[in-house]
Design a protein around this motif. Sequence first.
Motif, PDB file in Angstrom:
ATOM      1  N   MET A 183       0.836  -1.204   0.000  1.00 39.94           N
ATOM      2  CA  MET A 183       0.000   0.000   0.000  1.00 39.94           C
ATOM      3  C   MET A 183       0.869   1.253   0.000  1.00 39.94           C
ATOM      4  O   MET A 183       0.580   2.226  -0.710  1.00 39.94           O
ATOM      5  N   GLY A 184       1.927   1.238   0.811  1.00 39.36           N
ATOM      6  CA  GLY A 184       2.826   2.383   0.854  1.00 39.36           C
ATOM      7  C   GLY A 184       3.507   2.613  -0.480  1.00 39.36           C
ATOM      8  O   GLY A 184       3.597   3.749  -0.965  1.00 39.36           O
ATOM      9  N   ALA A 185       3.991   1.515  -1.090  1.00 38.58           N
ATOM     10  CA  ALA A 185       4.651   1.639  -2.395  1.00 38.58           C
ATOM     11  C   ALA A 185       3.671   2.113  -3.461  1.00 38.58           C
ATOM     12  O   ALA A 185       4.015   2.910  -4.335  1.00 38.58           O
ATOM     13  N   LEU A 186       2.437   1.637  -3.381  1.00 33.32           N
ATOM     14  CA  LEU A 186       1.433   1.962  -4.392  1.00 33.32           C
ATOM     15  C   LEU A 186       1.020   3.430  -4.353  1.00 33.32           C
ATOM     16  O   LEU A 186       0.928   4.098  -5.389  1.00 33.32           O
ATOM     17  N   PHE A 187       0.794   3.949  -3.146  1.00 27.25           N
ATOM     18  CA  PHE A 187       0.197   5.279  -3.019  1.00 27.25           C
ATOM     19  C   PHE A 187       1.195   6.399  -2.710  1.00 27.25           C
ATOM     20  O   PHE A 187       0.933   7.551  -3.058  1.00 27.25           O
ATOM     21  N   ILE A 188       2.303   6.088  -2.036  1.00 31.48           N
ATOM     22  CA  ILE A 188       3.246   7.169  -1.712  1.00 31.48           C
ATOM     23  C   ILE A 188       4.673   6.875  -2.175  1.00 31.48           C
ATOM     24  O   ILE A 188       5.561   7.699  -1.983  1.00 31.48           O
ATOM     25  N   GLY A 189       4.883   5.700  -2.770  1.00 35.37           N
ATOM     26  CA  GLY A 189       6.227   5.307  -3.172  1.00 35.37           C
ATOM     27  C   GLY A 189       6.882   6.279  -4.126  1.00 35.37           C
ATOM     28  O   GLY A 189       8.040   6.669  -3.949  1.00 35.37           O
ATOM     29  N   SER A 190       6.143   6.710  -5.147  1.00 37.98           N
ATOM     30  CA  SER A 190       6.720   7.628  -6.139  1.00 37.98           C
ATOM     31  C   SER A 190       7.071   8.966  -5.517  1.00 37.98           C
ATOM     32  O   SER A 190       8.075   9.590  -5.883  1.00 37.98           O
ATOM     33  N   HIS A 191       6.264   9.418  -4.562  1.00 42.84           N
ATOM     34  CA  HIS A 191       6.527  10.699  -3.894  1.00 42.84           C
ATOM     35  C   HIS A 191       7.779  10.613  -3.018  1.00 42.84           C
ATOM     36  O   HIS A 191       8.554  11.569  -2.942  1.00 42.84           O
ATOM     37  N   VAL A 192       7.958   9.464  -2.361  1.00 45.33           N
ATOM     38  CA  VAL A 192       9.150   9.270  -1.522  1.00 45.33           C
ATOM     39  C   VAL A 192      10.412   9.268  -2.378  1.00 45.33           C
ATOM     40  O   VAL A 192      11.424   9.897  -2.037  1.00 45.33           O
ATOM     41  N   LEU A 193      10.359   8.563  -3.508  1.00 39.00           N
ATOM     42  CA  LEU A 193      11.512   8.525  -4.404  1.00 39.00           C
ATOM     43  C   LEU A 193      11.837   9.913  -4.942  1.00 39.00           C
ATOM     44  O   LEU A 193      13.009  10.303  -5.020  1.00 39.00           O
ATOM     45  N   ASP A 194      10.796  10.653  -5.307  1.00 45.70           N
ATOM     46  CA  ASP A 194      11.017  12.018  -5.798  1.00 45.70           C
ATOM     47  C   ASP A 194      11.631  12.899  -4.724  1.00 45.70           C
ATOM     48  O   ASP A 194      12.501  13.734  -5.012  1.00 45.70           O
ATOM     49  N   PHE A 195      11.189  12.731  -3.494  1.00 45.47           N
ATOM     50  CA  PHE A 195      11.697  13.558  -2.390  1.00 45.47           C
ATOM     51  C   PHE A 195      13.193  13.345  -2.183  1.00 45.47           C
ATOM     52  O   PHE A 195      13.952  14.284  -1.951  1.00 45.47           O
ATOM     53  N   PHE A 196      13.621  12.078  -2.258  1.00 46.42           N
ATOM     54  CA  PHE A 196      15.032  11.764  -2.054  1.00 46.42           C
ATOM     55  C   PHE A 196      15.842  11.773  -3.350  1.00 46.42           C
ATOM     56  O   PHE A 196      17.056  11.541  -3.327  1.00 46.42           O
ATOM     57  N   GLY A 197      15.175  12.027  -4.470  1.00 42.89           N
ATOM     58  CA  GLY A 197      15.880  12.061  -5.742  1.00 42.89           C
ATOM     59  C   GLY A 197      16.391  10.706  -6.194  1.00 42.89           C
ATOM     60  O   GLY A 197      17.443  10.609  -6.832  1.00 42.89           O
ATOM     61  N   ILE A 198      15.640   9.642  -5.867  1.00 40.74           N
ATOM     62  CA  ILE A 198      16.037   8.275  -6.220  1.00 40.74           C
ATOM     63  C   ILE A 198      15.182   7.802  -7.387  1.00 40.74           C
ATOM     64  O   ILE A 198      13.959   7.936  -7.364  1.00 40.74           O
ATOM     65  N   SER A 199      15.826   7.229  -8.382  1.00 39.37           N
ATOM     66  CA  SER A 199      15.093   6.728  -9.544  1.00 39.37           C
ATOM     67  C   SER A 199      14.772   5.243  -9.374  1.00 39.37           C
ATOM     68  O   SER A 199      15.401   4.536  -8.577  1.00 39.37           O
ATOM     69  N   LEU A 200      13.777   4.781 -10.135  1.00 43.49           N
ATOM     70  CA  LEU A 200      13.408   3.360 -10.092  1.00 43.49           C
ATOM     71  C   LEU A 200      14.561   2.432 -10.488  1.00 43.49           C
ATOM     72  O   LEU A 200      14.730   1.368  -9.874  1.00 43.49           O
ATOM     73  N   PRO A 201      15.374   2.768 -11.504  1.00 40.30           N
ATOM     74  CA  PRO A 201      16.507   1.897 -11.821  1.00 40.30           C
ATOM     75  C   PRO A 201      17.461   1.696 -10.652  1.00 40.30           C
ATOM     76  O   PRO A 201      17.971   0.591 -10.440  1.00 40.30           O
ATOM     77  N   ILE A 202      17.691   2.749  -9.864  1.00 41.50           N
ATOM     78  CA  ILE A 202      18.558   2.621  -8.688  1.00 41.50           C
ATOM     79  C   ILE A 202      17.942   1.674  -7.668  1.00 41.50           C
ATOM     80  O   ILE A 202      18.628   0.842  -7.064  1.00 41.50           O
ATOM     81  N   VAL A 203      16.611   1.791  -7.474  1.00 44.46           N
ATOM     82  CA  VAL A 203      15.911   0.892  -6.546  1.00 44.46           C
ATOM     83  C   VAL A 203      16.055  -0.555  -7.005  1.00 44.46           C
ATOM     84  O   VAL A 203      16.295  -1.460  -6.206  1.00 44.46           O
ATOM     85  N   ARG A 204      15.938  -0.767  -8.318  1.00 39.80           N
ATOM     86  CA  ARG A 204      16.042  -2.126  -8.858  1.00 39.80           C
ATOM     87  C   ARG A 204      17.451  -2.692  -8.673  1.00 39.80           C
ATOM     88  O   ARG A 204      17.613  -3.863  -8.310  1.00 39.80           O
ATOM     89  N   VAL A 205      18.473  -1.871  -8.922  1.00 40.42           N
ATOM     90  CA  VAL A 205      19.851  -2.349  -8.772  1.00 40.42           C
ATOM     91  C   VAL A 205      20.141  -2.708  -7.316  1.00 40.42           C
ATOM     92  O   VAL A 205      20.639  -3.800  -7.013  1.00 40.42           O
ATOM     93  N   ALA A 206      19.829  -1.791  -6.402  1.00 40.24           N
ATOM     94  CA  ALA A 206      20.100  -2.034  -4.985  1.00 40.24           C
ATOM     95  C   ALA A 206      19.282  -3.206  -4.460  1.00 40.24           C
ATOM     96  O   ALA A 206      19.805  -4.081  -3.759  1.00 40.24           O
ATOM     97  N   GLY A 207      18.012  -3.240  -4.812  1.00 42.52           N
ATOM     98  CA  GLY A 207      17.155  -4.328  -4.350  1.00 42.52           C
ATOM     99  C   GLY A 207      17.534  -5.661  -4.961  1.00 42.52           C
ATOM    100  O   GLY A 207      17.460  -6.699  -4.298  1.00 42.52           O
ATOM    101  N   GLY A 208      17.956  -5.636  -6.221  1.00 42.44           N
ATOM    102  CA  GLY A 208      18.378  -6.879  -6.867  1.00 42.44           C
ATOM    103  C   GLY A 208      19.571  -7.496  -6.167  1.00 42.44           C
ATOM    104  O   GLY A 208      19.664  -8.721  -6.027  1.00 42.44           O
ATOM    105  N   ILE A 209      20.488  -6.642  -5.701  1.00 38.79           N
ATOM    106  CA  ILE A 209      21.659  -7.134  -4.966  1.00 38.79           C
ATOM    107  C   ILE A 209      21.217  -7.810  -3.664  1.00 38.79           C
ATOM    108  O   ILE A 209      21.702  -8.892  -3.305  1.00 38.79           O
ATOM    109  N   VAL A 210      20.266  -7.170  -2.954  1.00 36.70           N
ATOM    110  CA  VAL A 210      19.774  -7.725  -1.686  1.00 36.70           C
ATOM    111  C   VAL A 210      19.112  -9.083  -1.899  1.00 36.70           C
ATOM    112  O   VAL A 210      19.373 -10.055  -1.180  1.00 36.70           O
ATOM    113  N   VAL A 211      18.251  -9.161  -2.920  1.00 35.68           N
ATOM    114  CA  VAL A 211      17.544 -10.424  -3.200  1.00 35.68           C
ATOM    115  C   VAL A 211      18.517 -11.505  -3.641  1.00 35.68           C
ATOM    116  O   VAL A 211      18.437 -12.663  -3.203  1.00 35.68           O
TER     117      VAL A 211
END
Length: 226
Positions: free
Chosen positions: A60-88
């Motif tokens: 729910m958080g990712a769906l409704f406020i996720g994009s706003h959080v990323l914009d606030f911190f200046g983080i792009s979706l590709p960066i999230v995918r790279v970092a998260g892919g490493i964790v997984v």
Amino acid sequence: MSIELIAFSKALIVVPITLLPILNPIAIAPIFLSMTGPLEQAVATRLAKRIAINCFFLLMGALFIGSHVLDFFGISLPIVRVAGGIVVAMAGWRLLNDNGQDKLHSSVEASANTWSKVELRQHSFYPFSFPLTVGPGTIAASITIGTELPTKPIDWLLTGFASALGVLLTTVSIYLCYRYARNLERFLGTVGATVLMRLSAFILLCIGIEIGWTGLSALIEELKLH
């Protein structure tokens, strides 16, 4: 059928169809069993319920406020995918090469069955809810769905409510898969469960690499454009 009903039905169906193949709780269930060990059924049921609740709020958080959080911190979706892919990928690699399952099971058996409600909530979030169940790929997909919500208030409310119901259906599926994971283990037997767990760990490793590569490819494309 009215346009509003069509939009509601589409939003309700899109969320589970998009997220469940990425979540793949059936494949993750053997890993859940491997990491929890010989828990009492009552404790395992409470843990599955807590994980489902955690996943609901994460999605729910990712769906409704996720994009706003990323914009606030200046983080792009590709960066999230790279970092998260490493964790997984790291989680899958550890499970794939883990030869200390008996030690892990003994440790869990000695402590998990006596967890308080607070301890159960704490342990249920990491690593079970994140990143094992709701990983970066799921979060990225949820954020993407959220960015496609209509901007008109009435349409946003209608589509948002349908999307929330879709998230609820998704998390109910997670709960059922984890709740009855032990039944699957009994059906497969010890050898079958071990083979399925190792195979699931390898798939998890591949998913992590795939998520990371998707993000890296997007970053490379951005560099080419510049």
